[in-house]
Scaffold this motif. Structure first.
Motif, PDB file in Angstrom:
ATOM      1  N   GLU A  14       0.827  -1.210   0.000  1.00 19.18           N
ATOM      2  CA  GLU A  14       0.000   0.000   0.000  1.00 19.18           C
ATOM      3  C   GLU A  14       0.857   1.254   0.000  1.00 19.18           C
ATOM      4  O   GLU A  14       0.584   2.209  -0.735  1.00 19.18           O
ATOM      5  CB  GLU A  14      -0.930   0.019   1.213  1.00 19.18           C
ATOM      6  CG  GLU A  14      -2.187  -0.785   1.007  1.00 19.18           C
ATOM      7  CD  GLU A  14      -3.231  -0.469   2.056  1.00 19.18           C
ATOM      8  OE1 GLU A  14      -3.913   0.567   1.918  1.00 19.18           O
ATOM      9  OE2 GLU A  14      -3.351  -1.257   3.007  1.00 19.18           O
ATOM     10  N   GLN A  40      -1.813  -0.680  -4.536  1.00 18.66           N
ATOM     11  CA  GLN A  40      -2.547  -0.414  -3.303  1.00 18.66           C
ATOM     12  C   GLN A  40      -3.664  -1.435  -3.102  1.00 18.66           C
ATOM     13  O   GLN A  40      -3.873  -1.920  -1.987  1.00 18.66           O
ATOM     14  CB  GLN A  40      -3.154   0.988  -3.340  1.00 18.66           C
ATOM     15  CG  GLN A  40      -2.160   2.091  -3.143  1.00 18.66           C
ATOM     16  CD  GLN A  40      -2.825   3.447  -3.156  1.00 18.66           C
ATOM     17  OE1 GLN A  40      -3.566   3.759  -2.241  1.00 18.66           O
ATOM     18  NE2 GLN A  40      -2.559   4.216  -4.191  1.00 18.66           N
ATOM     19  N   LYS A  44      -4.162  -4.025   0.028  1.00 18.24           N
ATOM     20  CA  LYS A  44      -5.387  -4.144   0.825  1.00 18.24           C
ATOM     21  C   LYS A  44      -5.858  -5.595   0.851  1.00 18.24           C
ATOM     22  O   LYS A  44      -6.318  -6.086   1.880  1.00 18.24           O
ATOM     23  CB  LYS A  44      -6.473  -3.230   0.273  1.00 18.24           C
ATOM     24  CG  LYS A  44      -6.194  -1.776   0.573  1.00 18.24           C
ATOM     25  CD  LYS A  44      -7.243  -0.855  -0.009  1.00 18.24           C
ATOM     26  CE  LYS A  44      -6.828   0.586   0.229  1.00 18.24           C
ATOM     27  NZ  LYS A  44      -7.764   1.541  -0.329  1.00 18.24           N
TER      28      LYS A  44
END
Length: 60
Positions: A14, A40, A44
């Motif tokens: 991230e 990103q 996650k």
């Protein structure tokens, strides 16, 4: 141990993704910005995987 590893990997992905996205936006580089957004999302997902492992146990 897998839970923590996944969460750390996710956090790193991230952070790198945010940096790539910001750099791409600053330099008007759409492909770098998109690469950052994708990284990103990957981060996650890894963090979510770590959370699931933590909830269910590392033996999954």
């Amino acid at each position: 141990m897998g839970e923590l590893t996944d969460k750390i990997k996710g956090g790193v992905n991230e952070a790198i993704g945010k940096a790539k996205e910001a750099l791409g936006e600053h330099n008007n580089d759409a492909s770098l910005k998109a690469e950052g957004e994708a990284q990103q999302a990957k981060g996650k997902g890894e963090q979510m995987k770590g959370s699931v492992k933590g909830a269910l146990g590392d033996n999954i």
